[in-house]
Design a protein around this motif. Structure first.
Motif, short mmCIF file in Angstrom:
data_model
loop_
_atom_site.label_atom_id
_atom_site.label_comp_id
_atom_site.label_asym_id
_atom_site.label_seq_id
_atom_site.Cartn_x
_atom_site.Cartn_y
_atom_site.Cartn_z
N ASN A 95 -116.47 94.88 66.49
CA ASN A 95 -117.37 95.33 67.63
C ASN A 95 -118.51 96.13 67.35
O ASN A 95 -118.91 96.71 68.33
CB ASN A 95 -116.49 95.67 68.75
CG ASN A 95 -115.61 94.36 69.36
OD1 ASN A 95 -116.19 93.68 70.45
ND2 ASN A 95 -114.22 94.46 68.99
N GLY A 96 -118.78 96.01 66.30
CA GLY A 96 -120.06 97.00 65.61
C GLY A 96 -120.14 98.39 66.01
O GLY A 96 -120.86 99.07 66.15
N GLY A 97 -118.55 98.80 65.94
CA GLY A 97 -118.51 100.48 66.09
C GLY A 97 -118.66 100.90 67.56
O GLY A 97 -118.71 102.03 67.66
N LYS A 98 -118.83 100.19 68.30
CA LYS A 98 -118.82 100.25 70.03
C LYS A 98 -117.53 101.02 70.26
O LYS A 98 -116.58 100.73 69.78
CB LYS A 98 -119.35 99.13 70.75
CG LYS A 98 -120.48 98.62 70.33
CD LYS A 98 -120.98 97.22 71.33
CE LYS A 98 -122.07 96.68 71.16
NZ LYS A 98 -122.20 95.44 71.80
N PRO A 99 -117.84 101.80 71.30
CA PRO A 99 -116.55 102.40 71.93
C PRO A 99 -115.66 101.26 72.63
O PRO A 99 -116.03 100.28 73.12
CB PRO A 99 -116.86 103.56 72.98
CG PRO A 99 -118.45 102.93 73.19
CD PRO A 99 -118.99 102.45 71.88
N PHE A 100 -114.54 101.40 72.74
CA PHE A 100 -113.57 100.41 73.24
C PHE A 100 -113.94 100.00 74.61
O PHE A 100 -113.73 98.81 75.05
CB PHE A 100 -111.98 100.68 73.24
CG PHE A 100 -111.35 101.98 74.24
CD1 PHE A 100 -111.14 101.34 75.54
CD2 PHE A 100 -111.61 103.09 74.14
CE1 PHE A 100 -110.90 102.10 76.42
CE2 PHE A 100 -111.27 104.14 75.13
CZ PHE A 100 -110.99 103.72 76.35
N TRP A 101 -114.37 100.92 75.51
CA TRP A 101 -114.67 100.27 76.82
C TRP A 101 -116.08 99.15 76.81
O TRP A 101 -116.30 98.80 77.76
CB TRP A 101 -114.88 101.48 77.73
CG TRP A 101 -116.11 102.29 77.13
CD1 TRP A 101 -117.42 102.33 77.51
CD2 TRP A 101 -115.83 103.51 76.50
NE1 TRP A 101 -118.23 103.39 76.88
CE2 TRP A 101 -117.19 104.15 76.32
CE3 TRP A 101 -114.83 104.18 76.23
CZ2 TRP A 101 -117.40 105.18 75.60
CZ3 TRP A 101 -114.85 105.33 75.21
CH2 TRP A 101 -116.31 105.98 75.16
N GLU A 102 -116.68 99.21 75.79
CA GLU A 102 -117.58 98.09 75.64
C GLU A 102 -117.31 96.71 74.85
O GLU A 102 -118.00 96.10 74.52
CB GLU A 102 -118.94 98.76 74.89
CG GLU A 102 -119.59 99.83 75.61
CD GLU A 102 -120.74 100.36 75.03
OE1 GLU A 102 -121.31 99.82 74.11
OE2 GLU A 102 -121.18 101.41 75.30
N TRP A 103 -115.88 96.86 74.59
CA TRP A 103 -115.40 95.50 73.81
C TRP A 103 -115.12 94.42 75.00
O TRP A 103 -115.14 94.85 76.04
CB TRP A 103 -114.07 95.74 73.37
CG TRP A 103 -114.06 96.84 72.27
CD1 TRP A 103 -115.20 97.40 71.56
CD2 TRP A 103 -112.95 97.25 71.42
NE1 TRP A 103 -114.91 98.40 70.57
CE2 TRP A 103 -113.60 98.27 70.49
CE3 TRP A 103 -111.75 97.30 71.36
CZ2 TRP A 103 -112.56 98.98 69.39
CZ3 TRP A 103 -110.70 97.82 70.75
CH2 TRP A 103 -111.40 98.93 69.66
N PRO A 104 -115.16 93.27 74.40
CA PRO A 104 -114.77 92.25 75.36
C PRO A 104 -113.34 92.40 76.17
O PRO A 104 -112.63 93.12 75.59
CB PRO A 104 -114.54 90.95 74.40
CG PRO A 104 -115.43 91.23 73.20
CD PRO A 104 -115.36 92.70 73.00
N LYS A 105 -113.39 92.22 77.41
CA LYS A 105 -112.14 92.51 78.18
C LYS A 105 -110.89 92.03 77.66
O LYS A 105 -109.91 93.00 77.89
CB LYS A 105 -112.36 91.66 79.47
CG LYS A 105 -111.48 92.04 80.59
CD LYS A 105 -111.82 91.24 81.90
CE LYS A 105 -111.04 91.38 83.21
NZ LYS A 105 -109.86 92.19 83.23
N ALA A 163 -109.87 112.00 71.05
CA ALA A 163 -111.32 111.52 71.30
C ALA A 163 -111.13 110.49 72.59
O ALA A 163 -109.97 109.72 72.51
CB ALA A 163 -111.97 110.82 70.39
N TYR A 164 -112.00 110.16 73.28
CA TYR A 164 -111.88 109.24 74.46
C TYR A 164 -111.91 107.85 73.98
O TYR A 164 -110.98 107.02 74.22
CB TYR A 164 -112.83 109.17 75.36
CG TYR A 164 -112.77 108.20 76.63
CD1 TYR A 164 -111.60 108.22 77.45
CD2 TYR A 164 -113.70 107.46 76.95
CE1 TYR A 164 -111.43 107.51 78.36
CE2 TYR A 164 -113.68 106.57 77.71
CZ TYR A 164 -112.15 106.42 78.56
OH TYR A 164 -112.33 105.50 79.99
N ASP A 165 -112.74 107.63 72.82
CA ASP A 165 -112.68 106.30 72.15
C ASP A 165 -111.53 106.25 70.92
O ASP A 165 -112.01 106.59 69.83
CB ASP A 165 -113.99 106.15 71.55
CG ASP A 165 -114.12 104.77 70.70
OD1 ASP A 165 -113.33 103.87 71.07
OD2 ASP A 165 -115.03 104.56 69.98
N SER A 166 -110.44 106.27 71.11
CA SER A 166 -109.46 106.62 70.34
C SER A 166 -108.13 105.50 70.70
O SER A 166 -108.08 105.02 71.89
CB SER A 166 -108.83 108.00 70.20
OG SER A 166 -108.26 108.37 71.30
#
Length: 166
Positions: A95-105, A163-166
């Protein structure tokens, strides 16, 4: 970014792959000595993590490509607690290193069926991240045994604030 802080850890039990000793990978015949030049200490004596991390990651990917994932110890390690770590990191990479909340649902909301499909389709990427942890802990155990043999005890710290993105 994380600023290389241990308190911005992706997984509380994981080691930082940037701490893997590349010369040990040369000894294991996973890298060639000549390949290490891209990660040599800069002339100014300062480590520039933003520049070093992608170069070292490329070398670690090269070492992984030469690693035999059918080894019994690796297979046992891969079945353990790090499976979800490997899956998370593979998802993050895909997902291009994006944080998990920006991944597909389907991934963000932990759809078990979709995650299992992703896992099977991306096993090589998952195994790359597992290899990094396998190698980190193999080297850590070796180092710890060595210093303990010298009568030195190592006191560690753990990342209490994930970290929140973990």
């Amino acid at each position: 970014g994380s600023g290389e802080s241990p308190y911005q850890s992706i997984y509380a039990s994981s080691g930082n792959p940037m701490m893997i000793d590349l010369e040990k990978l040369v000894q294991e015949k996973l890298l060639e000595e000549s390949e290490l030049s891209v990660c040599r200490m800069p002339q100014d004596g300062k480590v520039h993590f933003e520049e070093l991390e992608p170069r070292k990651t490329d070398l670690l990917r090269k070492a992984y490509s030469r690693f035999d994932t059918s080894q019994v110890y690796f297979k046992e390690f891969a079945k353990g607690n790090f499976r979800d770590y490997g899956l998370f990191m593979a998802l993050r990479e895909k997902n291009g290193g994006k944080p998990f909340w920006e991944w597909p649902k389907r991934y963000r909301d932990h759809d078990v069926t979709e995650l299992e499909i992703f896992y099977r389709k991306n096993l090589d990427e998952v195994n790359f991240w597992l290899f990094l942890q396998y190698e980190f802990f193999r080297q850590w155990k070796e180092l710890k045994a060595y210093v303990n043999g010298l009568g030195i005890k190592i006191i560690g710290d753990i990342p209490l604030y994930m970290a929140y993105d973990s």
